[in-house]
Design a protein around this motif. Sequence first.
Motif, PDB file in Angstrom:
ATOM      1  N   GLY A   1       0.757  -1.325   0.047  1.00  0.00           N
ATOM      2  CA  GLY A   1       0.162  -0.069  -0.101  1.00  0.00           C
ATOM      3  C   GLY A   1       0.713   1.316  -0.129  1.00  0.00           C
ATOM      4  O   GLY A   1       1.512   1.377   0.976  1.00  0.00           O
ATOM      5  N   TYR A   2       0.799   1.926  -1.114  1.00  0.00           N
ATOM      6  CA  TYR A   2       1.623   3.109  -1.361  1.00  0.00           C
ATOM      7  C   TYR A   2       0.687   4.216  -1.861  1.00  0.00           C
ATOM      8  O   TYR A   2      -0.189   3.983  -2.426  1.00  0.00           O
ATOM      9  CB  TYR A   2       2.718   3.056  -2.237  1.00  0.00           C
ATOM     10  CG  TYR A   2       3.776   2.112  -1.687  1.00  0.00           C
ATOM     11  CD1 TYR A   2       5.092   2.621  -0.983  1.00  0.00           C
ATOM     12  CD2 TYR A   2       3.718   0.664  -1.835  1.00  0.00           C
ATOM     13  CE1 TYR A   2       5.723   1.707  -0.333  1.00  0.00           C
ATOM     14  CE2 TYR A   2       4.715  -0.149  -1.295  1.00  0.00           C
ATOM     15  CZ  TYR A   2       5.803   0.418  -0.503  1.00  0.00           C
ATOM     16  OH  TYR A   2       6.659  -0.352  -0.026  1.00  0.00           O
ATOM     17  N   PHE A   3       1.006   5.519  -1.784  1.00  0.00           N
ATOM     18  CA  PHE A   3       0.173   6.472  -2.075  1.00  0.00           C
ATOM     19  C   PHE A   3       1.244   7.529  -2.929  1.00  0.00           C
ATOM     20  O   PHE A   3       2.316   7.692  -2.659  1.00  0.00           O
ATOM     21  CB  PHE A   3      -0.335   7.407  -1.017  1.00  0.00           C
ATOM     22  CG  PHE A   3      -1.459   6.635  -0.298  1.00  0.00           C
ATOM     23  CD1 PHE A   3      -2.760   6.411  -0.877  1.00  0.00           C
ATOM     24  CD2 PHE A   3      -1.054   5.893   0.853  1.00  0.00           C
ATOM     25  CE1 PHE A   3      -3.561   5.674  -0.151  1.00  0.00           C
ATOM     26  CE2 PHE A   3      -1.939   5.133   1.259  1.00  0.00           C
ATOM     27  CZ  PHE A   3      -3.163   5.031   1.212  1.00  0.00           C
ATOM     28  N   LEU A   4       0.937   8.149  -3.919  1.00  0.00           N
ATOM     29  CA  LEU A   4       1.505   9.275  -4.959  1.00  0.00           C
ATOM     30  C   LEU A   4       0.969  10.630  -4.384  1.00  0.00           C
ATOM     31  O   LEU A   4      -0.379  10.820  -4.670  1.00  0.00           O
ATOM     32  CB  LEU A   4       1.203   8.836  -6.278  1.00  0.00           C
ATOM     33  CG  LEU A   4       2.331   7.786  -6.802  1.00  0.00           C
ATOM     34  CD1 LEU A   4       2.007   7.463  -8.287  1.00  0.00           C
ATOM     35  CD2 LEU A   4       3.713   8.163  -6.708  1.00  0.00           C
ATOM     36  N   LEU A   5       1.763  11.528  -4.121  1.00  0.00           N
ATOM     37  CA  LEU A   5       1.255  12.607  -3.620  1.00  0.00           C
ATOM     38  C   LEU A   5       1.849  13.747  -4.637  1.00  0.00           C
ATOM     39  O   LEU A   5       2.896  13.821  -4.920  1.00  0.00           O
ATOM     40  CB  LEU A   5       1.800  13.191  -2.162  1.00  0.00           C
ATOM     41  CG  LEU A   5       1.232  12.013  -0.922  1.00  0.00           C
ATOM     42  CD1 LEU A   5       1.803  12.835   0.384  1.00  0.00           C
ATOM     43  CD2 LEU A   5      -0.330  12.196  -1.030  1.00  0.00           C
ATOM     44  N   LEU A   6       0.871  14.557  -5.282  1.00  0.00           N
ATOM     45  CA  LEU A   6       1.540  15.493  -6.189  1.00  0.00           C
ATOM     46  C   LEU A   6       0.932  16.980  -5.602  1.00  0.00           C
ATOM     47  O   LEU A   6      -0.314  17.121  -5.458  1.00  0.00           O
ATOM     48  CB  LEU A   6       0.589  15.256  -7.608  1.00  0.00           C
ATOM     49  CG  LEU A   6       0.870  13.953  -7.973  1.00  0.00           C
ATOM     50  CD1 LEU A   6      -0.199  14.065  -9.591  1.00  0.00           C
ATOM     51  CD2 LEU A   6       2.292  13.809  -8.575  1.00  0.00           C
ATOM     52  N   ASN A   7       2.018  17.786  -5.305  1.00  0.00           N
ATOM     53  CA  ASN A   7       1.857  18.832  -4.469  1.00  0.00           C
ATOM     54  C   ASN A   7       2.443  19.923  -5.311  1.00  0.00           C
ATOM     55  O   ASN A   7       3.478  20.131  -5.732  1.00  0.00           O
ATOM     56  CB  ASN A   7       2.774  18.489  -3.127  1.00  0.00           C
ATOM     57  CG  ASN A   7       2.686  19.740  -2.233  1.00  0.00           C
ATOM     58  OD1 ASN A   7       1.685  20.465  -2.019  1.00  0.00           O
ATOM     59  ND2 ASN A   7       3.640  20.064  -1.407  1.00  0.00           N
ATOM     60  N   LEU A   8       1.639  20.990  -4.987  1.00  0.00           N
ATOM     61  CA  LEU A   8       1.890  22.502  -5.755  1.00  0.00           C
ATOM     62  C   LEU A   8       1.937  23.222  -4.561  1.00  0.00           C
ATOM     63  O   LEU A   8       0.912  23.884  -3.913  1.00  0.00           O
ATOM     64  CB  LEU A   8       0.834  22.904  -6.712  1.00  0.00           C
ATOM     65  CG  LEU A   8       1.094  24.113  -7.343  1.00  0.00           C
ATOM     66  CD1 LEU A   8       2.444  24.322  -8.282  1.00  0.00           C
ATOM     67  CD2 LEU A   8      -0.028  24.580  -8.078  1.00  0.00           C
TER      68      LEU A   8
ATOM     69  N   VAL B   1       0.402   9.791 -14.536  1.00  0.00           N
ATOM     70  CA  VAL B   1       1.297   9.167 -13.596  1.00  0.00           C
ATOM     71  C   VAL B   1       1.391   7.896 -13.715  1.00  0.00           C
ATOM     72  O   VAL B   1       0.261   7.015 -13.810  1.00  0.00           O
ATOM     73  CB  VAL B   1       0.876   9.611 -11.931  1.00  0.00           C
ATOM     74  CG1 VAL B   1       1.768   8.866 -11.018  1.00  0.00           C
ATOM     75  CG2 VAL B   1       0.783  11.074 -11.868  1.00  0.00           C
ATOM     76  N   ALA B   2       2.625   7.133 -13.930  1.00  0.00           N
ATOM     77  CA  ALA B   2       2.808   5.689 -13.775  1.00  0.00           C
ATOM     78  C   ALA B   2       3.739   5.297 -12.796  1.00  0.00           C
ATOM     79  O   ALA B   2       4.533   5.832 -12.453  1.00  0.00           O
ATOM     80  CB  ALA B   2       3.245   5.383 -15.241  1.00  0.00           C
TER      81      ALA B   2
ATOM     82  N   THR C   1       1.477  -0.576 -13.322  1.00  0.00           N
ATOM     83  CA  THR C   1       0.184  -0.072 -12.844  1.00  0.00           C
ATOM     84  C   THR C   1       0.086   1.570 -12.791  1.00  0.00           C
ATOM     85  O   THR C   1       1.101   2.162 -12.725  1.00  0.00           O
ATOM     86  CB  THR C   1       0.012  -0.625 -11.255  1.00  0.00           C
ATOM     87  OG1 THR C   1       1.048   0.130 -10.439  1.00  0.00           O
ATOM     88  CG2 THR C   1       0.190  -1.992 -11.043  1.00  0.00           C
ATOM     89  N   THR C   2      -1.112   2.011 -12.710  1.00  0.00           N
ATOM     90  CA  THR C   2      -1.127   3.447 -13.265  1.00  0.00           C
ATOM     91  C   THR C   2      -2.233   3.877 -12.355  1.00  0.00           C
ATOM     92  O   THR C   2      -3.423   3.331 -11.974  1.00  0.00           O
ATOM     93  CB  THR C   2      -1.522   3.534 -14.719  1.00  0.00           C
ATOM     94  OG1 THR C   2      -2.698   3.213 -14.963  1.00  0.00           O
ATOM     95  CG2 THR C   2      -0.367   3.347 -15.676  1.00  0.00           C
ATOM     96  N   THR C   3      -2.112   5.227 -12.089  1.00  0.00           N
ATOM     97  CA  THR C   3      -3.329   6.055 -11.583  1.00  0.00           C
ATOM     98  C   THR C   3      -3.890   6.583 -12.607  1.00  0.00           C
ATOM     99  O   THR C   3      -5.083   6.907 -12.573  1.00  0.00           O
ATOM    100  CB  THR C   3      -2.757   7.178 -10.427  1.00  0.00           C
ATOM    101  OG1 THR C   3      -1.789   8.043 -11.010  1.00  0.00           O
ATOM    102  CG2 THR C   3      -2.261   6.498  -9.139  1.00  0.00           C
TER     103      THR C   3
END
Length: 226
Positions: A32-39, A70-71, A85-87
């Motif tokens: 279980g991982y999460f990708l965070l895209l932060n501006l 995002v890949a 796997t992709t978001t």
Amino acid sequence: MLRWYVDGRQFHSVSRSQPDGTSWNNMASHSGYFLLLNLAIGGAFPDAIAGFTTPTSATVPGYSMLVDYVAVWTTGTGGTNPTTTTTTGSGWNACGEIQAEQATSRSGGTIESTSDTGGGQDVGKLKNGDWLRFPAVRFDSTTAIRFTARAASGAGGSVSGLVEVRLGGPTATPVGSFAIANTGGWQSWRTVPANMGGVTGTQDVYLTFTSGQPSEYVSINWIKFS
């Protein structure tokens, strides 16, 4: 090893030997991982930087961030290709069939059912100025010198055009192309090969369409590289 890429170019990596063992295990030894895209506009508010008053007049809110895809790739075992796997969006193995309807973005054409072998869908009736975008196509270390497309055309007798491969953008110089005219109908499919300049690494691939006439002249089912 973790590697980070932007537009197919690696900009950072972290290996197991760099952090301490506990930190690496805390990061890697779970599911279980999460990708965070932060501006972000900054972090030292207010007045937390010696000699500066923050925020400043140059600190302007209201900007946006656009992310096409995002890949995440996980290396397979036993010499297999990486699995993906992709978001949002995807990544492709250049040597496999890349389905036209899976383009993460496109200009023009119509997604439709195909009567070609294997069924599924195609992108039909593409014309001058149209394009399909396939980000993060993995050529790896093998130099690709040919691309192949499954194409069909029901264009009028005087209508023809080019199917082109470009890297990085729809107006970049083509690395390869082939010409196509009427094949006998919009579902009369042919496998068309074309030579191209050697390509390696991970690339944003654009399939573009150029013609001297405004009419639709080609449908695409899939492409692949070798």
